[in-house]
Design a protein around this motif. Structure first.
Motif, mmCIF file in Angstrom:
data_model
loop_
_atom_site.group_PDB
_atom_site.id
_atom_site.type_symbol
_atom_site.label_atom_id
_atom_site.label_comp_id
_atom_site.label_asym_id
_atom_site.label_seq_id
_atom_site.Cartn_x
_atom_site.Cartn_y
_atom_site.Cartn_z
ATOM 1 N N ASN A 97 0.815 -1.226 0.000
ATOM 2 C CA ASN A 97 0.000 0.000 0.000
ATOM 3 C C ASN A 97 0.844 1.271 0.000
ATOM 4 O O ASN A 97 0.331 2.349 -0.266
ATOM 5 C CB ASN A 97 -0.900 0.055 1.243
ATOM 6 N N ILE A 98 2.103 1.142 0.331
ATOM 7 C CA ILE A 98 3.001 2.296 0.443
ATOM 8 C C ILE A 98 3.651 2.517 -0.919
ATOM 9 O O ILE A 98 4.032 1.546 -1.587
ATOM 10 C CB ILE A 98 4.075 2.022 1.523
ATOM 11 N N PRO A 99 3.821 3.784 -1.351
ATOM 12 C CA PRO A 99 4.499 4.019 -2.628
ATOM 13 C C PRO A 99 5.857 3.304 -2.678
ATOM 14 O O PRO A 99 6.594 3.277 -1.686
ATOM 15 C CB PRO A 99 4.674 5.544 -2.667
ATOM 16 N N LYS A 100 6.156 2.714 -3.833
ATOM 17 C CA LYS A 100 7.345 1.871 -3.979
ATOM 18 C C LYS A 100 8.634 2.577 -3.575
ATOM 19 O O LYS A 100 9.498 1.971 -2.944
ATOM 20 C CB LYS A 100 7.457 1.354 -5.415
ATOM 21 N N THR A 101 8.780 3.847 -3.907
ATOM 22 C CA THR A 101 10.018 4.548 -3.558
ATOM 23 C C THR A 101 10.196 4.629 -2.033
ATOM 24 O O THR A 101 11.304 4.482 -1.525
ATOM 25 C CB THR A 101 10.056 5.972 -4.160
ATOM 26 N N ILE A 102 9.104 4.838 -1.325
ATOM 27 C CA ILE A 102 9.177 4.900 0.143
ATOM 28 C C ILE A 102 9.449 3.508 0.710
ATOM 29 O O ILE A 102 10.301 3.341 1.593
ATOM 30 C CB ILE A 102 7.887 5.509 0.734
ATOM 31 N N THR A 103 8.747 2.503 0.193
ATOM 32 C CA THR A 103 8.983 1.127 0.644
ATOM 33 C C THR A 103 10.427 0.726 0.416
ATOM 34 O O THR A 103 11.068 0.136 1.295
ATOM 35 C CB THR A 103 8.042 0.144 -0.080
ATOM 36 N N ASP A 104 10.968 1.045 -0.756
ATOM 37 C CA ASP A 104 12.373 0.709 -1.058
ATOM 38 C C ASP A 104 13.314 1.355 -0.047
ATOM 39 O O ASP A 104 14.242 0.710 0.442
ATOM 40 C CB ASP A 104 12.742 1.138 -2.480
ATOM 41 N N THR A 105 13.078 2.624 0.282
ATOM 42 C CA THR A 105 13.917 3.321 1.264
ATOM 43 C C THR A 105 13.794 2.683 2.645
ATOM 44 O O THR A 105 14.796 2.478 3.337
ATOM 45 C CB THR A 105 13.546 4.820 1.336
ATOM 46 N N ILE A 106 12.568 2.363 3.051
ATOM 47 C CA ILE A 106 12.359 1.713 4.356
ATOM 48 C C ILE A 106 13.127 0.398 4.419
ATOM 49 O O ILE A 106 13.853 0.129 5.383
ATOM 50 C CB ILE A 106 10.856 1.486 4.626
ATOM 51 N N LEU A 107 12.985 -0.431 3.390
ATOM 52 C CA LEU A 107 13.644 -1.736 3.392
ATOM 53 C C LEU A 107 15.168 -1.602 3.332
ATOM 54 O O LEU A 107 15.887 -2.329 4.038
ATOM 55 C CB LEU A 107 13.131 -2.607 2.244
ATOM 56 N N GLU A 108 15.681 -0.682 2.529
ATOM 57 C CA GLU A 108 17.136 -0.464 2.451
ATOM 58 C C GLU A 108 17.686 -0.008 3.801
ATOM 59 O O GLU A 108 18.719 -0.509 4.265
ATOM 60 C CB GLU A 108 17.468 0.573 1.373
ATOM 61 N N ASN A 109 17.007 0.953 4.428
ATOM 62 C CA ASN A 109 17.480 1.453 5.718
ATOM 63 C C ASN A 109 17.334 0.405 6.816
ATOM 64 O O ASN A 109 18.161 0.327 7.725
ATOM 65 C CB ASN A 109 16.775 2.756 6.094
ATOM 66 N N ALA A 110 16.288 -0.402 6.740
ATOM 67 C CA ALA A 110 16.127 -1.502 7.698
ATOM 68 C C ALA A 110 17.305 -2.471 7.568
ATOM 69 O O ALA A 110 17.921 -2.853 8.567
ATOM 70 C CB ALA A 110 14.801 -2.222 7.466
ATOM 71 N N TYR A 111 17.618 -2.849 6.337
ATOM 72 C CA TYR A 111 18.732 -3.765 6.104
ATOM 73 C C TYR A 111 20.040 -3.172 6.634
ATOM 74 O O TYR A 111 20.797 -3.854 7.351
ATOM 75 C CB TYR A 111 18.857 -4.081 4.607
ATOM 76 N N LYS A 112 20.307 -1.911 6.310
ATOM 77 C CA LYS A 112 21.537 -1.248 6.766
ATOM 78 C C LYS A 112 21.619 -1.176 8.289
ATOM 79 O O LYS A 112 22.708 -1.206 8.856
ATOM 80 C CB LYS A 112 21.627 0.176 6.197
ATOM 81 N N SER A 113 20.485 -1.047 8.948
ATOM 82 C CA SER A 113 20.482 -0.873 10.398
ATOM 83 C C SER A 113 20.723 -2.176 11.166
ATOM 84 O O SER A 113 21.091 -2.148 12.338
ATOM 85 C CB SER A 113 19.160 -0.259 10.856
#
Length: 185
Positions: free
Chosen positions: A121-137
């Motif tokens: 439901n979240i725009p793909k660009t925001i989802t991609d950023t969330i997942l990338e930052n989650a992985y990095k963290s």
């Protein structure tokens, strides 16, 4: 928050809540089964909603652990603030700010992330950023647990976590849910 208030709030913000029903105890148990609560951890929760999963994490959480939750819905955020536990930090920001938030609270990396975000439901660009930052963290060998009502993000998470992903299914939830358990290398 009672079920009627949850339903009302979820209907009002269905795009960000992703459901009109709280998680079942069966889904909650299966989602959290991979967490080692016997040692101090930093656990982050994305999209806690009414706090059902949050409260279960706190029940099991080691006394020296910390739980940071990200909730953008103001009504859910205010409900979460009513939970009286000094191990809990409630953040009224998007999950994409995880890297800055954990550093602000004195942490370099996260042991576990538990996500109820409705990724589709979240725009793909925001989802991609969330997942990338989650992985990095995440710490090396840290885990990202995500439940969804479809397999839409399976391929993306499999690629991000280099195949270190297992998939399970919980039929005793409304609607039934897939649980992604992803481990960072």
């Amino acid at each position: 928050m009672n079920k009627f208030k949850f339903l009302k709030e979820s209907l009002k913000s269905i795009k960000t809540s992703g459901t009109i029903f709280p998680s079942s105890r069966f889904l909650t148990t299966k989602l959290l089964k991979g967490i080692d609560f016997n040692k101090p951890n930093l656990i982050v929760e994305f999209g806690p909603g009414n706090g059902k999963i949050t409260k279960e994490i706190l029940k099991q959480l080691h006394p020296d652990s910390k739980l940071i939750v990200f909730e953008i819905n103001d009504n859910f955020y205010n409900e979460l603030l009513k939970i009286n536990d000094n191990r809990l930090v409630v953040i009224n920001q998007s999950a994409n700010s995880i890297l800055e938030v954990i550093k602000t609270h004195g942490f370099e990396a996260v042991d576990y992330i538990v996500s109820s975000l409705p990724l589709t439901n979240i725009p793909k660009t925001i989802t991609d950023t969330i997942l990338e930052n989650a992985y990095k963290s995440l710490k090396p060998n840290g885990y990202f647990f995500q439940y969804q009502y479809s397999l839409t993000y399976y391929s993306a998470l499999k690629e991000m976590f280099k195949g270190r992903i297992t998939l399970s299914f919980e039929p005793l939830n409304i609607p039934p849910a897939f649980i992604y358990s992803c481990q960072k290398d």
